[in-house]
Write a protein that holds these residues in place. Structure first.
Motif, PDB file in Angstrom:
ATOM      1  N   MET A   1       0.851  -1.188   0.000  1.00 17.71           N
ATOM      2  CA  MET A   1       0.000   0.000   0.000  1.00 17.71           C
ATOM      3  C   MET A   1       0.893   1.248   0.000  1.00 17.71           C
ATOM      4  SD  MET A   1      -2.977   1.116   2.713  1.00 17.71           S
ATOM      5  CE  MET A   1      -1.793   1.581   3.982  1.00 17.71           C
ATOM      6  N   PRO A   2       1.500   1.616  -1.125  1.00 20.28           N
ATOM      7  CA  PRO A   2       2.371   2.793  -1.167  1.00 20.28           C
ATOM      8  C   PRO A   2       1.589   4.075  -0.886  1.00 20.28           C
ATOM      9  CG  PRO A   2       2.659   1.405  -3.112  1.00 20.28           C
ATOM     10  CD  PRO A   2       1.432   0.932  -2.419  1.00 20.28           C
ATOM     11  N   LEU A   3       2.096   4.869   0.047  1.00 18.63           N
ATOM     12  CA  LEU A   3       1.509   6.160   0.372  1.00 18.63           C
ATOM     13  C   LEU A   3       2.499   7.263   0.009  1.00 18.63           C
ATOM     14  CD1 LEU A   3      -0.026   5.438   3.906  1.00 18.63           C
ATOM     15  CD2 LEU A   3      -1.216   5.460   1.709  1.00 18.63           C
ATOM     16  N   ILE A   4       2.019   8.285  -0.679  1.00 18.34           N
ATOM     17  CA  ILE A   4       2.842   9.423  -1.049  1.00 18.34           C
ATOM     18  C   ILE A   4       2.378  10.638  -0.251  1.00 18.34           C
ATOM     19  CG2 ILE A   4       3.650  10.901  -2.925  1.00 18.34           C
ATOM     20  CD1 ILE A   4       4.471   7.991  -3.239  1.00 18.34           C
ATOM     21  N   ASP A   5       3.274  11.203   0.535  1.00 18.24           N
ATOM     22  CA  ASP A   5       2.949  12.378   1.344  1.00 18.24           C
ATOM     23  C   ASP A   5       2.927  13.611   0.444  1.00 18.24           C
ATOM     24  OD1 ASP A   5       2.615  14.298   3.287  1.00 18.24           O
ATOM     25  OD2 ASP A   5       4.357  13.710   4.482  1.00 18.24           O
ATOM     26  N   LEU A   6       1.802  14.307   0.412  1.00 18.44           N
ATOM     27  CA  LEU A   6       1.621  15.471  -0.449  1.00 18.44           C
ATOM     28  C   LEU A   6       1.593  16.784   0.325  1.00 18.44           C
ATOM     29  CD1 LEU A   6      -1.245  14.019  -2.709  1.00 18.44           C
ATOM     30  CD2 LEU A   6       1.239  13.816  -3.024  1.00 18.44           C
ATOM     31  N   SER A   7       1.964  16.747   1.607  1.00 20.00           N
ATOM     32  CA  SER A   7       1.842  17.919   2.467  1.00 20.00           C
ATOM     33  C   SER A   7       3.186  18.571   2.760  1.00 20.00           C
ATOM     34  CB  SER A   7       1.181  17.544   3.801  1.00 20.00           C
ATOM     35  OG  SER A   7      -0.136  17.090   3.603  1.00 20.00           O
ATOM     36  N   ARG A   8       3.190  19.885   2.813  1.00 21.76           N
ATOM     37  CA  ARG A   8       4.358  20.647   3.229  1.00 21.76           C
ATOM     38  C   ARG A   8       4.531  20.559   4.740  1.00 21.76           C
ATOM     39  NH1 ARG A   8       3.176  26.589   1.582  1.00 21.76           N
ATOM     40  NH2 ARG A   8       5.033  26.888   2.849  1.00 21.76           N
ATOM     41  N   ASP A   9       5.775  20.742   5.190  1.00 20.98           N
ATOM     42  CA  ASP A   9       6.023  20.936   6.614  1.00 20.98           C
ATOM     43  C   ASP A   9       5.406  22.264   7.055  1.00 20.98           C
ATOM     44  OD1 ASP A   9       7.522  18.607   6.722  1.00 20.98           O
ATOM     45  OD2 ASP A   9       9.435  19.647   6.445  1.00 20.98           O
ATOM     46  N   ILE A  10       4.850  22.285   8.248  1.00 21.09           N
ATOM     47  CA  ILE A  10       4.408  23.532   8.865  1.00 21.09           C
ATOM     48  C   ILE A  10       5.547  24.031   9.739  1.00 21.09           C
ATOM     49  CG2 ILE A  10       2.759  24.592  10.462  1.00 21.09           C
ATOM     50  CD1 ILE A  10       0.669  22.628   9.473  1.00 21.09           C
ATOM     51  N   THR A  11       6.095  25.183   9.402  1.00 21.86           N
ATOM     52  CA  THR A  11       7.284  25.690  10.083  1.00 21.86           C
ATOM     53  C   THR A  11       7.069  27.131  10.554  1.00 21.86           C
ATOM     54  OG1 THR A  11       8.243  26.438   7.988  1.00 21.86           O
ATOM     55  CG2 THR A  11       8.826  24.227   8.732  1.00 21.86           C
ATOM     56  N   HIS A  12       7.888  27.546  11.501  1.00 16.10           N
ATOM     57  CA  HIS A  12       7.818  28.886  12.063  1.00 16.10           C
ATOM     58  C   HIS A  12       8.050  29.936  10.975  1.00 16.10           C
ATOM     59  CE1 HIS A  12       8.135  31.957  15.127  1.00 16.10           C
ATOM     60  NE2 HIS A  12       9.366  32.275  14.762  1.00 16.10           N
ATOM     61  N   LYS A  13       7.128  30.880  10.865  1.00 14.99           N
ATOM     62  CA  LYS A  13       7.194  31.977   9.903  1.00 14.99           C
ATOM     63  C   LYS A  13       7.324  31.483   8.458  1.00 14.99           C
ATOM     64  CE  LYS A  13       8.979  35.480  13.086  1.00 14.99           C
ATOM     65  NZ  LYS A  13      10.030  36.498  13.331  1.00 14.99           N
ATOM     66  N   MET A  14       6.653  30.397   8.144  1.00 12.97           N
ATOM     67  CA  MET A  14       6.696  29.844   6.800  1.00 12.97           C
ATOM     68  C   MET A  14       6.068  30.827   5.800  1.00 12.97           C
ATOM     69  SD  MET A  14       3.690  26.956   7.188  1.00 12.97           S
ATOM     70  CE  MET A  14       4.127  26.138   5.671  1.00 12.97           C
ATOM     71  N   PRO A  15       6.441  30.720   4.522  1.00 17.85           N
ATOM     72  CA  PRO A  15       5.844  31.625   3.527  1.00 17.85           C
ATOM     73  C   PRO A  15       4.328  31.495   3.483  1.00 17.85           C
ATOM     74  CG  PRO A  15       7.743  30.479   2.621  1.00 17.85           C
ATOM     75  CD  PRO A  15       7.458  29.838   3.938  1.00 17.85           C
ATOM     76  N   ARG A  16       3.656  32.626   3.351  1.00 19.87           N
ATOM     77  CA  ARG A  16       2.199  32.631   3.252  1.00 19.87           C
ATOM     78  C   ARG A  16       1.774  33.894   2.537  1.00 19.87           C
ATOM     79  NH1 ARG A  16       3.848  36.834   6.317  1.00 19.87           N
ATOM     80  NH2 ARG A  16       2.200  37.765   7.557  1.00 19.87           N
ATOM     81  N   LEU A  17       0.540  33.923   2.071  1.00 16.20           N
ATOM     82  CA  LEU A  17       0.012  35.127   1.446  1.00 16.20           C
ATOM     83  C   LEU A  17       0.031  36.275   2.453  1.00 16.20           C
ATOM     84  CD1 LEU A  17      -3.029  33.595  -0.481  1.00 16.20           C
ATOM     85  CD2 LEU A  17      -0.868  34.405  -1.470  1.00 16.20           C
ATOM     86  N   PRO A  18       0.331  37.488   2.003  1.00 24.54           N
ATOM     87  CA  PRO A  18       0.484  38.599   2.943  1.00 24.54           C
ATOM     88  C   PRO A  18      -0.782  38.964   3.697  1.00 24.54           C
ATOM     89  CG  PRO A  18       0.576  39.368   0.661  1.00 24.54           C
ATOM     90  CD  PRO A  18       0.644  37.871   0.614  1.00 24.54           C
ATOM     91  N   ASN A  19      -1.955  38.566   3.189  1.00 22.84           N
ATOM     92  CA  ASN A  19      -3.200  38.860   3.892  1.00 22.84           C
ATOM     93  C   ASN A  19      -3.636  37.723   4.807  1.00 22.84           C
ATOM     94  OD1 ASN A  19      -3.737  37.255   1.616  1.00 22.84           O
ATOM     95  ND2 ASN A  19      -5.875  37.922   1.531  1.00 22.84           N
ATOM     96  N   HIS A  20      -2.725  36.767   5.057  1.00 22.93           N
ATOM     97  CA  HIS A  20      -3.012  35.655   5.959  1.00 22.93           C
ATOM     98  C   HIS A  20      -2.113  35.758   7.187  1.00 22.93           C
ATOM     99  CE1 HIS A  20      -5.235  32.633   3.188  1.00 22.93           C
ATOM    100  NE2 HIS A  20      -5.464  33.870   2.803  1.00 22.93           N
ATOM    101  N   PRO A  21      -2.558  35.192   8.320  1.00 24.60           N
ATOM    102  CA  PRO A  21      -1.751  35.280   9.542  1.00 24.60           C
ATOM    103  C   PRO A  21      -0.408  34.561   9.391  1.00 24.60           C
ATOM    104  CG  PRO A  21      -4.001  34.588  10.048  1.00 24.60           C
ATOM    105  CD  PRO A  21      -3.842  34.515   8.559  1.00 24.60           C
ATOM    106  N   MET A  22       0.602  35.101  10.048  1.00 28.28           N
ATOM    107  CA  MET A  22       1.901  34.439  10.096  1.00 28.28           C
ATOM    108  C   MET A  22       1.811  33.214  10.998  1.00 28.28           C
ATOM    109  SD  MET A  22       5.603  36.016  11.213  1.00 28.28           S
ATOM    110  CE  MET A  22       5.599  37.138   9.798  1.00 28.28           C
ATOM    111  N   VAL A  23       2.515  32.155  10.636  1.00 28.80           N
ATOM    112  CA  VAL A  23       2.581  30.960  11.470  1.00 28.80           C
ATOM    113  C   VAL A  23       3.656  31.173  12.536  1.00 28.80           C
ATOM    114  CG1 VAL A  23       3.118  28.501  11.530  1.00 28.80           C
ATOM    115  CG2 VAL A  23       1.794  29.445   9.628  1.00 28.80           C
ATOM    116  N   ILE A  24       3.265  31.056  13.787  1.00 21.69           N
ATOM    117  CA  ILE A  24       4.188  31.213  14.903  1.00 21.69           C
ATOM    118  C   ILE A  24       4.208  29.904  15.693  1.00 21.69           C
ATOM    119  CG2 ILE A  24       4.762  32.483  16.995  1.00 21.69           C
ATOM    120  CD1 ILE A  24       4.997  34.143  14.462  1.00 21.69           C
ATOM    121  N   ILE A  25       5.376  29.282  15.787  1.00 15.80           N
ATOM    122  CA  ILE A  25       5.548  28.036  16.534  1.00 15.80           C
ATOM    123  C   ILE A  25       6.563  28.285  17.644  1.00 15.80           C
ATOM    124  CG2 ILE A  25       6.219  25.609  16.419  1.00 15.80           C
ATOM    125  CD1 ILE A  25       5.463  25.609  13.480  1.00 15.80           C
ATOM    126  N   SER A  26       6.209  27.935  18.859  1.00 11.11           N
ATOM    127  CA  SER A  26       7.115  28.148  19.989  1.00 11.11           C
ATOM    128  C   SER A  26       6.909  27.067  21.029  1.00 11.11           C
ATOM    129  CB  SER A  26       6.892  29.534  20.604  1.00 11.11           C
ATOM    130  OG  SER A  26       5.558  29.667  21.070  1.00 11.11           O
TER     131      SER A  26
END
Length: 230
Positions: A1-26
């Motif tokens: 059952m091969p599974l292919i991960d299609l998701s990006r890592d969620i990281t601190h201050k990752m790139p996002r559209l400027p009208n969306h909230p910044m990702v903050i991880i602490s």
């Protein structure tokens, strides 16, 4: 059952559209903090996440692009929508900052040897992530669907489509029009996918990408996975 991960890592201050909230991880708590209960000493680590419901690899709920009363939030969307048959179309030859036409989609469908069916999820490989990740162009320079090509997909009765880019249409009016096509034809889309190159030429497969149950959410991060046949 091969599974292919299609998701990006969620990281601190990752790139996002400027009208969306910044990702903050602490760190909320760390193993340096010890607790004692009834003479037993232990520690636990907890991470704090502060981010919008359109962070990372995510799906849009109708409530995001449909201002009409009663538009479904992410918690109201059927779970069946996130476990579907799927196909991947190869549009990696499209130049950056170009429009994806109906003819482009038709040619990619034929080249893949698949038929887009009612109820499918359609993933669109643009080779955008490899070409732009780590540059400012990741947010702005992707190929995008148009009102016409999004309508062509929607009229096939698909459940949703997915792209590597930060939005499904090119920045500006085209992107808003694609969102409104989703509203008017009753389907949706995912953004921020990766590893779509691994699905090119694989025929039909299963897509899995369940959202978080955010009450009234306008979207949700998902763990997108392709389940290939053995």
């Amino acid at each position: 059952m091969p599974l292919i991960d299609l998701s990006r890592d969620i990281t601190h201050k990752m790139p996002r559209l400027p009208n969306h909230p910044m990702v903050i991880i602490s760190d909320f708590t760390t193993h340096a903090e010890k607790r004692e209960v009834d003479g037993y000493v232990f520690s636990s680590a907890v991470t704090s996440l502060n981010m919008g419901d359109h962070s990372g690899t995510h799906v849009d709920a109708p409530r995001h692009f449909d201002e009409r009363p009663g538009a479904a939030g992410i918690d109201e969307m059927p779970l069946e929508n996130f476990f579907t048959e799927a196909v991947c179309l190869d549009l990696s030859h499209k130049p950056l900052k170009s429009d994806i036409s109906i003819e482009d989609l038709q040619a990619a469908e034929q080249a893949a040897g698949v038929e887009i069916r009612r109820g499918d999820t359609v993933l669109i490989h643009m080779d955008h992530y490899r070409r732009t990740w780590g540059t400012e162009g990741y947010i702005t320079d992707f190929p995008g669907l148009t009102k016409a090509s999004a309508t062509w997909l929607g009229e096939k009765g698909i459940i949703m489509f997915g792209v590597e880019a930060a939005s499904p249409g090119r920045p500006g009016r085209s992107n808003f029009e694609v969102h409104h096509v989703c509203r008017d034809l009753g389907f949706t889309h995912m953004e921020g996918l990766v590893n779509l190159d691994k699905l090119v030429g694989k025929g039909r497969f299963r897509f899995i990408g369940f959202p978080l149950k955010i009450k009234g959410g306008t979207g949700s991060p998902i763990r997108a996975v392709a389940w290939l046949e053995d």
